[in-house]
Scaffold this active site. Structure first.
Site, mmCIF file in Angstrom:
data_model
loop_
_atom_site.group_PDB
_atom_site.id
_atom_site.type_symbol
_atom_site.label_atom_id
_atom_site.label_comp_id
_atom_site.label_asym_id
_atom_site.label_seq_id
_atom_site.Cartn_x
_atom_site.Cartn_y
_atom_site.Cartn_z
ATOM 1 C CE1 TYR A 88 69.977 -55.127 39.859
ATOM 2 C CE2 TYR A 88 70.963 -53.277 41.020
ATOM 3 C CZ TYR A 88 69.971 -53.786 40.204
ATOM 4 O OH TYR A 88 68.985 -52.965 39.754
ATOM 5 C CB CYS A 138 65.770 -36.212 47.150
ATOM 6 S SG CYS A 138 66.979 -37.440 47.703
ATOM 7 N NE ARG A 160 69.618 -43.980 47.916
ATOM 8 C CZ ARG A 160 70.549 -43.847 46.971
ATOM 9 N NH1 ARG A 160 71.323 -42.786 46.930
ATOM 10 N NH2 ARG A 160 70.709 -44.801 46.083
ATOM 11 C CG ASP A 183 62.359 -44.235 42.745
ATOM 12 O OD1 ASP A 183 62.071 -45.033 41.837
ATOM 13 O OD2 ASP A 183 63.524 -44.045 43.163
ATOM 14 C CG ASP A 195 65.373 -48.631 41.554
ATOM 15 O OD1 ASP A 195 65.370 -49.869 41.687
ATOM 16 O OD2 ASP A 195 66.322 -47.902 41.922
#
Ligand code: PLP
Ligand code: SF4
Length: 392
Positions: free
Chosen positions: A138, A157, A159, A318, A355
């Site tokens: 952004y 998680c 990531r 995700d 996301d």
């Protein structure tokens, strides 16, 4: 960033157990593994990190492992590894594999499965990284990943491609490059410090990072994303807080997933932060079998408000590799939002976001309250599904 010249070394790295009530510290003595541990050690975050549960052998002293878990633990080596702080581990139900803490903490065989559409880096953070450790997506804010370590590793998680190794991404050289990049991008006014868990770093190293960021004049405020109040509330010490205060305003986002996480010890840690002037927000991942029922999510949001944490985001889980068993349909999230908005305090309603895979950023999703839009006429429905018209 070497800890050697630390002026904080003399500062207490724990809250004196003498000021904590027994009921706040918790009854860890009931667990054989720690029955002889002093309260001074238990309350010392360094002791907690050093004594994390990292093997199947130790885990089997705490819970009765299912065969799914046994296999998951065996194969977690070389992937997102197993690590649980003793504090977090005491919250697990020894007999119930469906315990919401246990499901977040203990690997299962299903993690080995990769489903279609799953990716290593679903949000394309690596692609949007101009300098190692910095994600700039952004225009006006940047994400700084300062470590790959966490107190306890969450099985869900996002990531997991990078988290879980005992090393820090951001060495002194990279930190300087990241700060230079931010300085030369005058639009960046908000820097989010995350990882891994930034509070894994020693106070003086974290201070080094904050000081450098604060030397950039256009930065208006900083944020720290952490799970410490949940997985290691002992990390929130007076020493840490008095250091952080020098770099205020700092907003703190805490990853909470279930009401069971909000223990007296967790509340004590959040009180220290809130009393010291840090606004607290929550981030929750929608997780199958953990918080995918509206009444559990509502209860979590209510408990958060009671400890002065403002619900911020609920994330759709995700598409990272090996976590499909945690993912719910998007409709489940939308239904949860439907059951919150209007039915409870507005402050208890976070934003549900996806996301966007490929790096599109966070996109809000939720029930549709705008039924139709004509020239100067909006047809709306309220939380009870009654129809109203607003004329412009
Ligand atoms: C989430 C995120 C931010 C912060 O987004 P907010 O909606 O302002 O909380 C910034 N950068 C990246 C890359 C992010 O993923
Ligand atoms: S605390 Fe955050 S970064 Fe660390 S394992 Fe859990 S979800 Fe991943």
């Amino acid at each position: 960033m070497s800890p050697s010249n630390s002026t904080l070394a003399v500062q207490q790295t724990f809250i004196d157990p003498a000021v904590l009530k027994r009921s706040i510290i918790g009854d860890y003595h009931r667990i054989d593994l720690w029955k002889d541990v002093s309260e001074l050690d238990w309350e010392d975050w360094h002791w907690q990190v050093k004594n994390r549960i990292r093997t199947e052998e130790n885990l089997s002293h705490l819970i009765k492992l299912t065969s799914e878990e046994e296999e998951g633990v065996k194969k977690s080596r070389g992937r997102l590894s197993l690590a649980l702080t003793p504090y977090w581990a005491t919250l697990m139900d020894p007999d119930d594999p469906n315990c919401p803490i246990r499901k977040q903490a203990v690997p299962v065989k299903l993690e080995l499965k990769t489903s279609p559409h799953e990716m290593n880096d679903p949000c394309a953070e690596d692609r949007d990284s101009p300098v190692p450790g910095l994600v700039h997506r952004y225009p006006d804010r940047a994400l700084l990943l300062v470590t790959e370590m966490c107190f306890s590793y969450c099985r869900h998680c996002t990531r997991r491609r990078m988290v879980g190794e005992d090393k820090n991404i951001l060495n002194l050289n990279n930190l300087d490059r990241a700060v230079d990049y931010i300085r030369s991008n005058r639009k960046i006014r908000d820097v989010l410090i995350s990882g891994g868990d930034p509070l894994m770093l020693e106070d003086n190293i974290l201070e080094e990072i904050l000081k450098k960021l604060r030397s950039v004049s256009q930065i208006e405020f900083l944020r720290i994303g952490t799970r410490a109040p949940v997985t290691l509330p002992q990390r929130i010490t007076n020493g840490l807080v008095s250091m952080l205060r020098k770099y205020a305003p700092i907003w703190i986002s805490i990853h909470f997933n279930h009401p069971k996480e909000i223990t007296k010890r967790c509340r004590f840690a959040c009180d220290i932060l809130a009393d010291s002037g840090f606004p607290l927000g929550s981030q929750t991942v929608l997780l199958k079998g953990i918080n995918d029922r509206p009444y559990i999510m509502k209860k979590l949001m209510h408990e958060l408000l009671k400890i002065r944490v403002r619900p911020y985001y609920i994330y759709q889980c995700d598409p990272s590799k090996g976590i499909s068993h945690f993912r719910t349909p998007v409709a489940v999230g939308i239904n949860i939002m439907e059951k919150l908005r209007g039915h409870t305090s507005g402050y208890a309603v976070p934003t549900y976001v996806i996301d966007a895979p490929g790096g599109g950023g966070k996109i809000p999703v939720g029930p549709n309250y705008l039924i139709s839009e004509a020239k100067d006429r909006y047809t709306l429905r309220n939380y009870k599904k009654k129809i109203y018209t607003y004329i412009e």
